[in-house]
Motif scaffolding. Structure first.
Motif, PDB file in Angstrom:
ATOM      1  N   VAL A 145     -12.684  -1.119  -1.914  1.00  0.00           N
ATOM      2  CA  VAL A 145     -11.947  -1.675  -3.612  1.00  0.00           C
ATOM      3  C   VAL A 145      -9.948  -1.321  -2.973  1.00  0.00           C
ATOM      4  O   VAL A 145      -9.524  -1.881  -2.985  1.00  0.00           O
ATOM      5  N   ILE A 146     -10.358  -0.292  -2.661  1.00  0.00           N
ATOM      6  CA  ILE A 146      -8.675  -0.379  -1.167  1.00  0.00           C
ATOM      7  C   ILE A 146      -8.696  -1.327  -0.212  1.00  0.00           C
ATOM      8  O   ILE A 146      -7.382  -2.212  -0.788  1.00  0.00           O
ATOM      9  N   ARG A 147      -9.373  -1.180   0.597  1.00  0.00           N
ATOM     10  CA  ARG A 147      -9.063  -2.462   1.184  1.00  0.00           C
ATOM     11  C   ARG A 147      -8.852  -3.924   1.134  1.00  0.00           C
ATOM     12  O   ARG A 147      -8.697  -4.489   1.686  1.00  0.00           O
ATOM     13  N   ALA A 202       0.564  -1.172   0.493  1.00  0.00           N
ATOM     14  CA  ALA A 202       0.193  -0.275  -0.192  1.00  0.00           C
ATOM     15  C   ALA A 202       1.056   1.270   0.160  1.00  0.00           C
ATOM     16  O   ALA A 202       1.243   1.995   0.623  1.00  0.00           O
ATOM     17  N   ASN A 203       0.727   1.660  -1.116  1.00  0.00           N
ATOM     18  CA  ASN A 203       1.747   3.543  -1.385  1.00  0.00           C
ATOM     19  C   ASN A 203       0.510   4.027  -2.098  1.00  0.00           C
ATOM     20  O   ASN A 203       0.038   3.637  -2.962  1.00  0.00           O
ATOM     21  N   VAL A 204       0.957   5.241  -2.119  1.00  0.00           N
ATOM     22  CA  VAL A 204       0.242   5.646  -3.093  1.00  0.00           C
ATOM     23  C   VAL A 204       1.009   5.646  -4.553  1.00  0.00           C
ATOM     24  O   VAL A 204      -0.775   5.779  -5.310  1.00  0.00           O
ATOM     25  N   ILE A 205       1.157   5.688  -5.076  1.00  0.00           N
ATOM     26  CA  ILE A 205       1.572   5.040  -6.376  1.00  0.00           C
ATOM     27  C   ILE A 205       0.466   3.556  -6.207  1.00  0.00           C
ATOM     28  O   ILE A 205      -0.013   3.644  -7.655  1.00  0.00           O
ATOM     29  N   ASP A 222      -3.269   5.040  -6.543  1.00  0.00           N
ATOM     30  CA  ASP A 222      -3.300   5.077  -7.520  1.00  0.00           C
ATOM     31  C   ASP A 222      -3.677   4.608  -8.355  1.00  0.00           C
ATOM     32  O   ASP A 222      -4.589   5.060  -9.829  1.00  0.00           O
ATOM     33  N   ALA A 223      -2.703   3.570  -8.985  1.00  0.00           N
ATOM     34  CA  ALA A 223      -2.922   2.957 -10.374  1.00  0.00           C
ATOM     35  C   ALA A 223      -4.356   1.960 -10.051  1.00  0.00           C
ATOM     36  O   ALA A 223      -5.132   1.941 -10.959  1.00  0.00           O
ATOM     37  N   HIS A 224      -4.914   1.448  -8.997  1.00  0.00           N
ATOM     38  CA  HIS A 224      -5.662   0.466  -8.559  1.00  0.00           C
ATOM     39  C   HIS A 224      -7.112   1.518  -8.595  1.00  0.00           C
ATOM     40  O   HIS A 224      -7.826   0.911  -9.314  1.00  0.00           O
ATOM     41  N   LEU A 225      -6.996   2.789  -8.563  1.00  0.00           N
ATOM     42  CA  LEU A 225      -8.067   3.427  -8.558  1.00  0.00           C
ATOM     43  C   LEU A 225      -8.118   3.613 -10.072  1.00  0.00           C
ATOM     44  O   LEU A 225      -9.552   4.248 -10.509  1.00  0.00           O
TER      45      LEU A 225
END
Length: 219
Positions: A203-205, A153-156, A159-162
């Protein structure tokens, strides 16, 4: 899965929906979500999941030993071997990319519908590994799925997953941006219907298990 996380929003309809019509999700948006989340082809996104969610190699189906034999493990040769089963993957809207080859290890990344398929293991073992091992024998030490190495889990990465669902979020009147990821907390800058937040959170978790909390900061 991602589709169900977002499509749970379909049930979000506040009392007095006529007073807040922007929060009622139209059918076309649900269809758009399916297309974005699964990468399904035109005509495949009706009221049920597209066929690409299941591996075409389940139970040994479509498994093929390549007729090509190689003495050198190179990107060019691996691509030639994979071309033997690519039509099967592409028929379901998917594909596989060679990221790199190092010390007898082939690093692969799924693309298209294969990247969200719930039976990736069947595709990897029954399809890709069978084909590559028949082409390279003992030259091939290991096949590594890069997708599984990118769950930190990092910003990159978040963000790519979103990016997989940003068009769907926009279709529901929302916009999301990753601000920071620290100590299991993911902070997002968000603008749009409150009901969409639940889907984004899920979606994130679901993908990044080390994210314990998702915090939304309104724009």
């Amino acid at each position: 899965n991602m589709y169900h996380r977002i499509c749970n929003l379909k049930s979000f309809s506040p009392k007095g929906a006529t007073r807040v019509p922007s929060l009622v999700i139209p059918r076309v948006s649900i269809r758009k979500i399916k297309t974005v989340a699964y990468g399904c082809q035109s005509g495949a996104c009706g009221t049920s999941k597209p066929k690409s969610v299941a591996s075409p190699f389940i139970g040994g189906n479509n498994s093929k030993e390549s007729t090509q034999k190689f003495d050198v493990l190179s990107i060019e040769n691996v691509n030639k071997s994979l071309d033997y089963i690519r039509p099967v993957l592409m028929n379901d809207g998917g594909d596989v990319e060679i990221v790199k080859i190092q010390n007898g290890k082939v690093f692969l990344r799924f693309q298209g519908s294969c990247s969200t398929c719930t039976s990736q293991e069947d595709t990897m073992k029954g399809g890709i590994e069978t084909t590559l091992r028949s082409s390279f024998g003992e030259l091939l030490k290991e096949i590594i799925q890069v997708d599984k190495l990118q769950d930190e889990a990092n910003v990159i990465n978040i963000d790519a997953h979103l990016n997989l669902i940003r068009n769907a979020i926009a279709g529901l009147g929302g916009k999301v941006e990753v601000i920071s990821v620290e100590n299991g907390v993911c902070k997002l800058r968000y603008n749009g219907p409150k009901g969409v937040r639940k889907g984004v959170d899920g979606v994130i978790r679901e993908r990044f298990t080390d994210v314990k909390n998702v915090v939304f900061e309104d724009q």
